[in-house]
Design a protein around this motif. Structure first.
Motif, PDB file in Angstrom:
ATOM      1  N   LEU A  69       0.807  -1.222   0.000  1.00 23.20           N
ATOM      2  CA  LEU A  69       0.000   0.000   0.000  1.00 23.20           C
ATOM      3  C   LEU A  69       0.840   1.272   0.000  1.00 23.20           C
ATOM      4  CD1 LEU A  69      -2.836  -0.885   2.549  1.00 23.20           C
ATOM      5  CD2 LEU A  69      -3.064  -0.602   0.084  1.00 23.20           C
ATOM      6  N   ASP A  70       2.134   1.153  -0.197  1.00 26.37           N
ATOM      7  CA  ASP A  70       2.988   2.327  -0.075  1.00 26.37           C
ATOM      8  C   ASP A  70       2.573   3.444  -1.033  1.00 26.37           C
ATOM      9  OD1 ASP A  70       5.401   3.561   1.131  1.00 26.37           O
ATOM     10  OD2 ASP A  70       6.095   3.562  -0.937  1.00 26.37           O
ATOM     11  N   GLU A  71       2.171   3.080  -2.244  1.00 28.03           N
ATOM     12  CA  GLU A  71       1.740   4.097  -3.211  1.00 28.03           C
ATOM     13  C   GLU A  71       0.455   4.779  -2.745  1.00 28.03           C
ATOM     14  OE1 GLU A  71       2.247   6.464  -6.458  1.00 28.03           O
ATOM     15  OE2 GLU A  71       3.619   4.908  -5.713  1.00 28.03           O
ATOM     16  N   ALA A  72      -0.426   4.008  -2.109  1.00 27.04           N
ATOM     17  CA  ALA A  72      -1.690   4.571  -1.629  1.00 27.04           C
ATOM     18  C   ALA A  72      -1.476   5.542  -0.474  1.00 27.04           C
ATOM     19  CB  ALA A  72      -2.624   3.447  -1.183  1.00 27.04           C
ATOM     20  N   PHE A  73      -0.397   5.370   0.270  1.00 30.04           N
ATOM     21  CA  PHE A  73      -0.118   6.278   1.391  1.00 30.04           C
ATOM     22  C   PHE A  73       0.089   7.711   0.914  1.00 30.04           C
ATOM     23  CE2 PHE A  73       1.231   2.414   3.830  1.00 30.04           C
ATOM     24  CZ  PHE A  73       0.337   2.579   4.866  1.00 30.04           C
ATOM     25  N   GLN A  76      -3.791   8.623   0.255  1.00 27.15           N
ATOM     26  CA  GLN A  76      -4.758   8.327   1.318  1.00 27.15           C
ATOM     27  C   GLN A  76      -4.079   7.966   2.630  1.00 27.15           C
ATOM     28  OE1 GLN A  76      -8.269   5.933  -0.044  1.00 27.15           O
ATOM     29  NE2 GLN A  76      -6.986   5.487  -1.819  1.00 27.15           N
ATOM     30  N   GLY A  77      -2.913   8.542   2.868  1.00 28.20           N
ATOM     31  CA  GLY A  77      -2.154   8.170   4.062  1.00 28.20           C
ATOM     32  C   GLY A  77      -2.911   8.385   5.357  1.00 28.20           C
ATOM     33  N   PHE A  78      -3.561   9.541   5.487  1.00 24.92           N
ATOM     34  CA  PHE A  78      -4.301   9.840   6.710  1.00 24.92           C
ATOM     35  C   PHE A  78      -5.432   8.841   6.916  1.00 24.92           C
ATOM     36  CE2 PHE A  78      -7.924  12.092   8.700  1.00 24.92           C
ATOM     37  CZ  PHE A  78      -7.382  12.264   9.963  1.00 24.92           C
ATOM     38  N   ARG A  79      -6.206   8.596   5.864  1.00 21.96           N
ATOM     39  CA  ARG A  79      -7.342   7.673   5.974  1.00 21.96           C
ATOM     40  C   ARG A  79      -6.892   6.262   6.337  1.00 21.96           C
ATOM     41  NH1 ARG A  79     -10.981   5.318   1.046  1.00 21.96           N
ATOM     42  NH2 ARG A  79     -12.542   4.240   2.309  1.00 21.96           N
ATOM     43  N   ILE A  80      -5.827   5.799   5.692  1.00 21.98           N
ATOM     44  CA  ILE A  80      -5.345   4.443   5.960  1.00 21.98           C
ATOM     45  C   ILE A  80      -4.882   4.309   7.401  1.00 21.98           C
ATOM     46  CG2 ILE A  80      -3.558   2.754   5.387  1.00 21.98           C
ATOM     47  CD1 ILE A  80      -3.663   3.806   2.507  1.00 21.98           C
ATOM     48  N   PHE A  81      -4.153   5.293   7.890  1.00 23.70           N
ATOM     49  CA  PHE A  81      -3.657   5.193   9.268  1.00 23.70           C
ATOM     50  C   PHE A  81      -4.772   5.354  10.294  1.00 23.70           C
ATOM     51  CE2 PHE A  81       0.664   4.728   8.133  1.00 23.70           C
ATOM     52  CZ  PHE A  81       1.315   4.312   9.285  1.00 23.70           C
ATOM     53  N   VAL A  82      -5.805   6.121   9.964  1.00 25.43           N
ATOM     54  CA  VAL A  82      -6.975   6.185  10.850  1.00 25.43           C
ATOM     55  C   VAL A  82      -7.604   4.794  10.975  1.00 25.43           C
ATOM     56  CG1 VAL A  82      -9.346   7.032  11.034  1.00 25.43           C
ATOM     57  CG2 VAL A  82      -7.501   8.619  10.532  1.00 25.43           C
ATOM     58  N   LEU A  83      -7.746   4.108   9.848  1.00 22.87           N
ATOM     59  CA  LEU A  83      -8.319   2.762   9.867  1.00 22.87           C
ATOM     60  C   LEU A  83      -7.427   1.790  10.637  1.00 22.87           C
ATOM     61  CD1 LEU A  83      -9.543   2.560   6.154  1.00 22.87           C
ATOM     62  CD2 LEU A  83     -10.920   2.986   8.197  1.00 22.87           C
ATOM     63  N   LEU A  84      -6.123   1.946  10.495  1.00 20.21           N
ATOM     64  CA  LEU A  84      -5.195   1.086  11.227  1.00 20.21           C
ATOM     65  C   LEU A  84      -5.269   1.343  12.725  1.00 20.21           C
ATOM     66  CD1 LEU A  84      -2.075   1.237   8.884  1.00 20.21           C
ATOM     67  CD2 LEU A  84      -3.478  -0.771   9.354  1.00 20.21           C
ATOM     68  N   ARG A  85      -5.538   2.591  13.120  1.00 22.14           N
ATOM     69  CA  ARG A  85      -5.660   2.923  14.542  1.00 22.14           C
ATOM     70  C   ARG A  85      -6.960   2.383  15.130  1.00 22.14           C
ATOM     71  NH1 ARG A  85      -0.563   3.496  15.734  1.00 22.14           N
ATOM     72  NH2 ARG A  85       0.437   5.337  14.845  1.00 22.14           N
ATOM     73  N   LEU A  86      -8.003   2.370  14.315  1.00 21.83           N
ATOM     74  CA  LEU A  86      -9.306   1.923  14.806  1.00 21.83           C
ATOM     75  C   LEU A  86      -9.442   0.407  14.814  1.00 21.83           C
ATOM     76  CD1 LEU A  86     -11.638   4.518  13.046  1.00 21.83           C
ATOM     77  CD2 LEU A  86     -11.004   4.455  15.464  1.00 21.83           C
ATOM     78  N   SER A  87      -8.659  -0.269  14.004  1.00 19.93           N
ATOM     79  CA  SER A  87      -8.726  -1.724  13.940  1.00 19.93           C
ATOM     80  C   SER A  87      -7.320  -2.300  14.118  1.00 19.93           C
ATOM     81  CB  SER A  87      -9.290  -2.170  12.587  1.00 19.93           C
ATOM     82  OG  SER A  87      -9.387  -3.577  12.524  1.00 19.93           O
ATOM     83  N   PRO A  88      -7.159  -3.260  15.033  1.00 18.65           N
ATOM     84  CA  PRO A  88      -5.814  -3.792  15.308  1.00 18.65           C
ATOM     85  C   PRO A  88      -5.315  -4.744  14.234  1.00 18.65           C
ATOM     86  CG  PRO A  88      -7.436  -4.944  16.623  1.00 18.65           C
ATOM     87  CD  PRO A  88      -8.189  -3.862  15.896  1.00 18.65           C
ATOM     88  N   ILE A  89      -5.277  -4.268  12.976  1.00 18.41           N
ATOM     89  CA  ILE A  89      -4.783  -5.099  11.876  1.00 18.41           C
ATOM     90  C   ILE A  89      -3.287  -5.358  12.040  1.00 18.41           C
ATOM     91  CG2 ILE A  89      -4.495  -5.214   9.365  1.00 18.41           C
ATOM     92  CD1 ILE A  89      -6.959  -3.335   9.201  1.00 18.41           C
ATOM     93  N   VAL A  90      -2.570  -4.316  12.450  1.00 15.44           N
ATOM     94  CA  VAL A  90      -1.137  -4.412  12.755  1.00 15.44           C
ATOM     95  C   VAL A  90      -0.948  -3.911  14.182  1.00 15.44           C
ATOM     96  CG1 VAL A  90       1.179  -3.654  12.102  1.00 15.44           C
ATOM     97  CG2 VAL A  90      -0.559  -3.977  10.332  1.00 15.44           C
TER      98      VAL A  90
END
Length: 202
Positions: A69-73, A76-90
């Motif tokens: 997903l590096d290109e998407a960052f 959509q970097g902010f959106r992706i990291f918000v989702l990562l913070r809300l869900s313990p995917i990593v």
């Protein structure tokens, strides 16, 4: 890495027992968030400037989804990291360092950290509830208080699980979009190769 949830429950228990349920949750949440915010930002900067090679070699390889997903960052970097913070995917600690080797902007990364607050408050509430109940002499004779706490806890858990489910679903959509874009690019490059070969023959 030490699981942050254990430390969060612990400070919630201590402050809930000493200050009471309401003040305990507020103080614990503020303390945990401040520490997590500063620590996460420091980890991000270490991953970006001092430990970049180590993070890419040892952590990023464990989570190829983030690498893809590096290109998407960039978009959509902010959106992706918000989702990562809300869900313990990593795991929280790992993504802090991994974020440093992605193309996300520091400002977007820092803003996304505010979305750890729902989980932080919930864990502090669980710890503070245990602490306040052990401290309260009337807890055993106050069923209304106990029921109120249990109902609040259940609703809190349901809310966090619902948010986590939604965040994971949206994250999977982004992955699917990136894979689709990647396949289109590959098909385009495959079509250009025969044309180029024909031009070379002419």
């Amino acid at each position: 890495f030490i699981p942050g949830s254990i430390l969060t429950l612990g400070i919630g228990f201590v402050l809930g027992k000493s200050a009471g349920l309401g003040p305990g949750v507020a103080l614990a949440s503020l303390s945990v968030f401040a520490g997590a915010y500063l620590g996460a930002t420091a980890s991000f900067l270490l991953g970006r400037y001092l430990l970049r090679d180590w993070v890419a070699r040892n952590l990023l390889q464990k989570y190829p989804t983030i690498q893809a997903l590096d290109e998407a960052f960039k978009q959509q970097g902010f959106r992706i990291f918000v989702l990562l913070r809300l869900s313990p995917i990593v795991p929280f600690n790992a993504i802090n360092y991994i974020g440093g080797v992605t193309s996300i902007k520091l400002a977007h990364y820092a803003l996304s950290l505010f979305f750890i607050l729902p989980g932080t408050v919930l864990y502090c509430f669980i710890g503070a509830t245990a602490g306040s109940l052990t401290e309260s002499e009337s807890a055993a004779s106050g069923p209304v208080t106990i029921v109120s706490i249990v109902v609040g806890l259940l609703f809190g858990l349901l809310a966090v699980f619902a948010i986590s489910y939604y965040a994971k679903r949206e994250f999977n959509k982004i992955i699917a979009e990136q894979e689709e874009e990647g396949s289109i690019v590959d098909e385009g490059s495959d079509e250009e190769q025969p044309q180029q070969q024909g031009e070379d023959l002419i």
